[in-house]
Design an enzyme around this catalytic site. Structure first.
Site, PDB file in Angstrom:
ATOM      1  N   SER A 143      -1.392   8.198   6.898  1.00  0.00           N
ATOM      2  CA  SER A 143      -2.209   7.821   5.745  1.00  0.00           C
ATOM      3  C   SER A 143      -2.686   6.384   5.908  1.00  0.00           C
ATOM      4  CB  SER A 143      -1.401   7.946   4.461  1.00  0.00           C
ATOM      5  OG  SER A 143      -0.575   6.805   4.316  1.00  0.00           O
ATOM      6  N   LYS A 144      -3.673   6.008   5.109  1.00  0.00           N
ATOM      7  CA  LYS A 144      -4.183   4.642   5.253  1.00  0.00           C
ATOM      8  C   LYS A 144      -3.112   3.614   4.869  1.00  0.00           C
ATOM      9  CE  LYS A 144      -6.756   4.741   0.882  1.00  0.00           C
ATOM     10  NZ  LYS A 144      -8.060   4.569   0.268  1.00  0.00           N
ATOM     11  N   ARG A 145      -2.221   4.020   3.976  1.00  0.00           N
ATOM     12  CA  ARG A 145      -1.125   3.100   3.588  1.00  0.00           C
ATOM     13  C   ARG A 145      -0.196   2.793   4.770  1.00  0.00           C
ATOM     14  NH1 ARG A 145      -3.020   1.101  -0.887  1.00  0.00           N
ATOM     15  NH2 ARG A 145      -4.167   2.744  -1.894  1.00  0.00           N
ATOM     16  N   ASP A 146       0.001   3.792   5.643  1.00  0.00           N
ATOM     17  CA  ASP A 146       0.895   3.567   6.798  1.00  0.00           C
ATOM     18  C   ASP A 146       0.400   2.390   7.617  1.00  0.00           C
ATOM     19  OD1 ASP A 146       2.505   5.800   6.295  1.00  0.00           O
ATOM     20  OD2 ASP A 146       1.040   7.113   7.255  1.00  0.00           O
ATOM     21  N   GLY A 147      -0.911   2.315   7.771  1.00  0.00           N
ATOM     22  CA  GLY A 147      -1.501   1.251   8.571  1.00  0.00           C
ATOM     23  C   GLY A 147      -1.163  -0.111   7.997  1.00  0.00           C
TER      24      GLY A 147
END
Ligand code: GLU
Length: 511
Positions: free
Chosen positions: A266-270
């Site tokens: 997910s974009k949050r992981d980045g």
């Protein structure tokens, strides 16, 4: 299904935000497949869901594809025989297709209001069931299957809020083919009567997607695994329209998984783990939130693409470095894995490192010059090339070279304390003074010449090389490790090297 038609594939993103690496990979696999088969790669923008539209997202998608080097043959921004390629501009053509399905008995008008559906939902949930609008209850809801033709006519004439729903066949076992997964089974009794045409006059994704794939003569639909549940509806739509003969073949790509743990990247992981999940920087126009991009973080597009290609596809050999052309030559959907592909941010850096080593030094030097310009440093081109040659081996990005190159432009402000304690001994100043004299006498100040002179002198003095080299390095660059010191001083030049040696003798003498 016809396998001998011209290969035409499309990337069909919805402009609901920045394109995530998963989306770029879908575009890439479509592109590679098209190029491998000498076919066409289309870009279609699926913007029928106005509520999810994000301004700037379409431009972002186009720029990202451009940065990645994925050239589009037909589509938004390019044109082509099937223009327009933006679904909102094709709006007028979808209703007739929905009506055609109503006429053939494959779809129906549904007049239920949102409140009525909410009531039904609440009632079902109260008895522990979930509500789906489908074969089990469509006969008792407010639609053209239950109302008389006159009532339906009247409601339509009055412009009463309505949608058009697909009439899902009852209890049919569908055995469908996916190029990557093989046979996939679905039972239609588990599927609902999806809305095809909305009350706002827009088609839903399902209707517009199938109609456009048909009209644009798409031969293969290559898309993310999250669309697999839509496959039975899409196949049934082709059948209902009488287009089964020219239906595209389907390939659903595996998910890209988080670097650790379970689930989709997910974009949050980045942001959490410090790597980009978007090809380019993106600022969310609603929240103002800013997301890193591979481009701005210093990745080469070729390295980024190479890394993405191996997320889910394997060439069947040990080869890891592929140019875009080589990827086009080797790519096949048969070598795409079913299982999810774990994202590895370190591997992304590794690819960039590899590409950096292969770049012409003049090109790296030009990028380095831009970074140095911002620091108001303007060294000559030849010097920059030498710096790049020397520092690139330890670097993943040009920015690493930039950070590591400071000592070429600034003498040490201070000297590494531990290094001084360990290496700057009582006899060191004397040795360095002798070294200054020795180097001063080297006429042609090349790395090879200074190294030969120093080695001979050290040997004649019968001291260990380390006894000299460690303080020598400290004096010139301030720290105890770094690239080959004789190469460093060649780039610095005689004058600067001697000045730094003298300064160190003076400054460290007082310690
Ligand atoms: N518009 C869909 C998306 O955003 C396209 C899915 C498909 O390729 O059918 O991914």
């Amino acid at each position: 299904m016809n396998n001998n038609r011209r290969v035409r594939v499309r990337f069909a993103p919805s402009p609901t935000g920045a394109l995530h690496v998963g989306g770029v990979r879908t575009a890439l696999f479509n592109y590679l497949f098209a190029r491998h088969h000498g076919g066409d790669f289309l870009l279609r923008i699926e913007d029928t869901d106005q509520s999810r539209y994000v301004p700037g997202a379409e431009e972002y998608i186009i720029q990202a594809l451009h940065w990645c080097g994925l050239t589009v043959d037909e589509g938004v921004g390019i044109g082509g025989a099937h223009a327009p390629y933006r679904q909102s501009e094709r709006q007028s053509l979808y209703r007739q297709f929905a009506l055609e399905l109503v006429a053939s008995g494959n779809a129906y008008f549904a007049f239920d209001s949102a409140e009525e559906l909410n009531e039904q939902r609440a009632a079902q949930e109260a008895s522990g069931n979930s509500f789906i609008y489908g074969a089990a209850n469509r006969g008792s809801l407010k639609n053209s299957l239950t109302l008389s033709p006159d009532e339906v006519k009247q409601l339509l004439a009055q412009g009463v809020h309505h949608v058009i729903r697909f009439k899902m066949p009852e209890n049919e076992e569908l055995v469908l083919q996916d190029i990557i997964r093989g046979e996939v089974h679905f039972n239609t009794s588990l599927l609902d009567d999806k809305v095809l045409f909305k009350a706002d006059g827009m088609p839903t994704y399902h209707l517009a997607n199938v109609v456009d794939d048909h009209l644009m003569e798409i031969s293969h639909v290559i898309r993310g695994e999250e669309w697999l549940p839509s496959l039975p509806l899409h196949v049934l739509l082709y059948r209902a329209f009488g287009w089964a003969e020219t239906m595209p073949l389907f390939a659903h790509l595996p998910l890209i998984l988080k670097p650790v743990g379970n689930g989709k990247l997910s974009k949050r992981d980045g942001n959490k783990m410090g790597f980009p999940v978007f090809p380019m920087e993106f600022t969310d126009p609603d929240t103002g939130e800013k997301w890193h991009g591979y481009k701005e973080d210093g990745y080469f597009p070729e390295a980024f693409i190479n890394m993405l290609a191996l997320l889910g596809w394997n060439p069947g050999t040990e080869q890891e470095i592929f140019s875009l052309q080589e990827l086009c030559d080797h790519f096949s959907l048969e070598r795409v894995n079913k299982a999810g592909a774990r994202f590895n941010p370190d591997k992304a850096k590794w690819f960039n490192h590899k590409y950096l080593q292969e770049k012409p030094d003049t090109e790296i030097a030009a990028s380095l010059a831009l970074l140095l310009e911002a620091d108001a440093i303007h060294p000559d081109a030849e010097k920059l090339v030498k710096i790049c040659q020397l520092l690139k081996e330890r670097a993943n990005f040009v920015s690493d070279i930039h950070a590591a190159s400071r000592f070429f432009f600034y003498p040490p402000r201070q000297y590494d304390e531990k290094g001084v304690k360990k290496n700057w001994k009582e006899e060191t100043p004397g040795l360095i003074r002798e070294l200054i004299q020795l180097l001063d006498g080297v006429a042609d100040f090349t790395s090879a010449n200074t190294e030969t002179a120093v080695r001979q002198w050290v040997a004649s003095k019968e001291i260990g090389l380390g006894k000299l080299m460690n303080p020598f390095r400290l004096a010139v660059i301030g720290v105890a490790d770094g690239p080959h010191l004789f190469d460093v001083i060649e780039i610095l030049g005689k004058e600067e090297t001697l000045a730094r040696l003298s300064a160190a003798v003076e400054r460290l003498a007082t310690k």
